[in-house]
Design a protein around this motif. Structure first.
Motif, short mmCIF file in Angstrom:
data_model
loop_
_atom_site.label_atom_id
_atom_site.label_comp_id
_atom_site.label_asym_id
_atom_site.label_seq_id
_atom_site.Cartn_x
_atom_site.Cartn_y
_atom_site.Cartn_z
N ILE A 80 1.18 -1.21 0.17
CA ILE A 80 0.30 0.26 -0.53
C ILE A 80 0.82 1.03 0.07
CG2 ILE A 80 -1.71 -1.07 1.29
CD1 ILE A 80 -1.51 0.43 3.73
N ALA A 81 2.07 0.79 0.74
CA ALA A 81 2.98 2.28 0.83
C ALA A 81 3.65 2.32 -0.84
CB ALA A 81 3.87 2.32 1.25
N GLY A 82 3.77 1.50 -1.47
CA GLY A 82 3.96 1.79 -2.89
C GLY A 82 3.79 2.17 -3.53
N ALA A 83 1.68 1.52 -3.38
CA ALA A 83 0.52 2.06 -4.17
C ALA A 83 0.24 3.61 -4.10
CB ALA A 83 -0.35 1.03 -4.43
N ALA A 84 1.01 3.86 -3.09
CA ALA A 84 0.08 5.52 -2.38
C ALA A 84 0.66 6.23 -3.55
CB ALA A 84 0.58 5.73 -1.64
N PRO A 85 1.34 6.41 -4.23
CA PRO A 85 2.12 7.63 -4.76
C PRO A 85 1.74 7.45 -6.61
CG PRO A 85 4.06 6.47 -4.10
CD PRO A 85 2.58 5.49 -3.96
N ARG A 86 0.86 6.11 -6.90
CA ARG A 86 0.77 5.67 -8.03
C ARG A 86 -0.84 5.81 -7.66
NH1 ARG A 86 3.16 0.23 -9.45
NH2 ARG A 86 2.78 0.50 -11.17
N LEU A 90 -6.93 10.07 -5.97
CA LEU A 90 -7.79 8.69 -5.96
C LEU A 90 -8.07 7.88 -4.65
CD1 LEU A 90 -6.86 6.86 -8.95
CD2 LEU A 90 -9.05 7.64 -8.89
N LEU A 91 -7.22 8.35 -4.15
CA LEU A 91 -6.96 8.46 -2.59
C LEU A 91 -7.46 9.30 -1.52
CD1 LEU A 91 -3.19 6.21 -2.00
CD2 LEU A 91 -6.19 5.35 -2.42
N ARG A 92 -8.20 8.12 -0.08
CA ARG A 92 -8.86 9.51 0.48
C ARG A 92 -8.09 9.59 1.35
NH1 ARG A 92 -14.38 11.00 1.77
NH2 ARG A 92 -14.21 11.72 3.59
N ARG A 93 -7.42 8.35 1.89
CA ARG A 93 -6.71 7.99 2.98
C ARG A 93 -5.60 6.43 2.80
NH1 ARG A 93 -6.06 9.71 8.41
NH2 ARG A 93 -7.34 11.52 7.73
N ILE A 94 -4.65 6.46 3.73
CA ILE A 94 -4.45 5.17 3.65
C ILE A 94 -4.13 4.52 5.56
CG2 ILE A 94 -2.74 5.57 1.77
CD1 ILE A 94 -0.61 5.27 3.15
N ALA A 95 -4.84 3.20 5.76
CA ALA A 95 -4.61 2.87 7.04
C ALA A 95 -3.53 1.69 7.31
CB ALA A 95 -5.54 2.76 7.53
N PHE A 96 -2.29 1.65 8.23
CA PHE A 96 -2.24 0.52 8.56
C PHE A 96 -2.58 -0.02 10.00
CE2 PHE A 96 0.96 3.96 6.39
CZ PHE A 96 1.87 2.66 5.13
N VAL A 97 -2.53 -1.31 9.84
CA VAL A 97 -3.82 -2.21 10.30
C VAL A 97 -2.83 -3.12 10.99
CG1 VAL A 97 -5.36 -3.84 11.34
CG2 VAL A 97 -5.91 -2.03 10.01
N SER A 98 -1.82 -2.75 11.90
CA SER A 98 -0.85 -3.53 12.88
C SER A 98 0.68 -4.42 11.81
CB SER A 98 -0.89 -4.88 13.43
OG SER A 98 -1.47 -5.12 14.68
N ALA A 99 0.35 -2.69 11.23
CA ALA A 99 1.47 -3.66 9.41
C ALA A 99 2.85 -2.42 10.03
CB ALA A 99 0.75 -2.96 8.81
N ASP A 175 6.97 7.74 0.08
CA ASP A 175 6.79 8.77 -0.10
C ASP A 175 5.15 9.10 0.68
OD1 ASP A 175 5.57 11.76 0.59
OD2 ASP A 175 6.06 11.72 -2.04
N LEU A 176 4.89 9.37 1.80
CA LEU A 176 3.81 8.93 2.71
C LEU A 176 3.30 10.85 2.78
CD1 LEU A 176 4.29 6.10 5.01
CD2 LEU A 176 3.14 6.57 2.29
N GLU A 177 3.89 11.71 2.61
CA GLU A 177 3.10 12.84 2.55
C GLU A 177 1.93 13.34 2.08
OE1 GLU A 177 6.43 15.38 2.25
OE2 GLU A 177 7.74 14.15 3.37
N ASP A 178 1.34 12.96 0.77
CA ASP A 178 0.85 13.51 0.14
C ASP A 178 -0.69 12.68 0.77
OD1 ASP A 178 2.67 15.51 -0.59
OD2 ASP A 178 3.21 14.26 -2.40
N VAL A 179 -0.73 11.48 1.24
CA VAL A 179 -2.00 11.13 1.88
C VAL A 179 -2.36 11.21 3.68
CG1 VAL A 179 -1.03 9.15 1.48
CG2 VAL A 179 -3.29 9.66 0.97
N PRO A 180 -3.60 11.45 3.83
CA PRO A 180 -3.73 11.12 5.18
C PRO A 180 -3.50 9.86 5.42
CG PRO A 180 -5.17 12.58 4.38
CD PRO A 180 -4.67 11.95 2.94
N VAL A 181 -2.93 9.23 6.39
CA VAL A 181 -2.88 8.13 6.94
C VAL A 181 -3.00 7.94 8.48
CG1 VAL A 181 -0.99 6.20 7.70
CG2 VAL A 181 -0.43 7.84 5.94
N THR A 182 -3.45 6.80 8.81
CA THR A 182 -4.28 6.30 9.80
C THR A 182 -3.38 4.91 10.84
OG1 THR A 182 -6.14 6.74 10.02
CG2 THR A 182 -6.18 4.78 11.72
#
Length: 234
Positions: A80-86, A90-99, A175-182
């Protein structure tokens, strides 16, 4: 809003079904993906980490999804970290769950202790399928401790070997700077490559605590779904 769920090592989309159904019951769309090579009988020998990332991006684009919350469990934090910049726009947010939250150039094997990393590399290189399995005792003690043995064995019997390339390859950039993270963290998680608080800090957030072990998405789906909806839905 579309929740797209990515499982961890050895798991398929089935591991997210209980949470995805609860998210759907709350009026959102829940889509649980299985990465290439993680269906019984798949040939994993030539698979690379980029194949998982590309598959994830392609599925979201193919389904014409927007307003996506991209959710990864365990190893699933890497794709998901690799896909986020691509998936910009389209993304509202990414969420890591015990990840795992990767760093550029750091593979899953690199992130482990030197001993565990060396074991992973040697086992994958020795495997004709270029994959790595987990034994029941390790699974029982590290991923699902303190749960009834019949439940441990049920989940364990659903696991398939993890493609070696998924463990040995690294993302060139993160690069996780351009999308909100939980970041949601199971309180009894023993399986993460680093303390969950440290992993959440890499993403610039404080963890939201959940009950359960590393397999909290299966053992506590009500709590996971509730936390996801509360912390990613606004």
């Amino acid at each position: 809003m579309n929740y797209v769920f990515v499982p961890g090592a050895w798991h398929g989309g089935w591991a997210w079904h209980p949470v995805a159904q609860r998210v759907a019951d709350a009026g959102r769309r829940g889509i649980a993906l299985t990465m290439p090579g993680l269906v019984a009988g798949d040939d994993a020998r030539e698979l690379k980490l980029i194949d998982a990332v590309t598959y994830l991006v392609t599925e979201i684009e193919r389904r014409d999804l927007t307003d996506v919350v991209l959710v990864g469990h365990s190893w699933g934090g890497i794709p998901i970290a690799g896909a986020a910049p691509r998936l910009a726009g389209l993304l509202r947010r990414i969420a890591f769950v015990s990840a795992f939250v990767p760093r550029a150039g750091e593979s899953m094997a690199d992130a482990m202790s030197p001993e565990v990393g060396a074991f992973l590399r040697s086992a994958i290189e020795a495997s004709p399928e270029h994959s790595i399995a987990v034994d029941f005792e390790s699974f029982r003690q590290s991923l699902m401790q303190d749960e009834p043995e019949h439940l441990q064995r049920l989940v364990f019997d659903l696991l398939v070997p993890q493609p070696g390339g998924y463990m040995l390859d690294a993302l060139e950039e993160v690069d996780l700077e351009d999308v909100p993270v939980t970041y949601l963290l199971a309180e009894e998680d023993r399986a993460l490559a680093a303390p969950g608080v440290e992993l959440a800090a890499r993403a610039g957030v404080e963890p939201v605590l959940l009950p359960g072990t590393h397999e909290t998405i299966l053992t506590h789906p009500d709590e996971v779904a509730k936390a996801l909806l509360e912390h990613t839905g606004s």
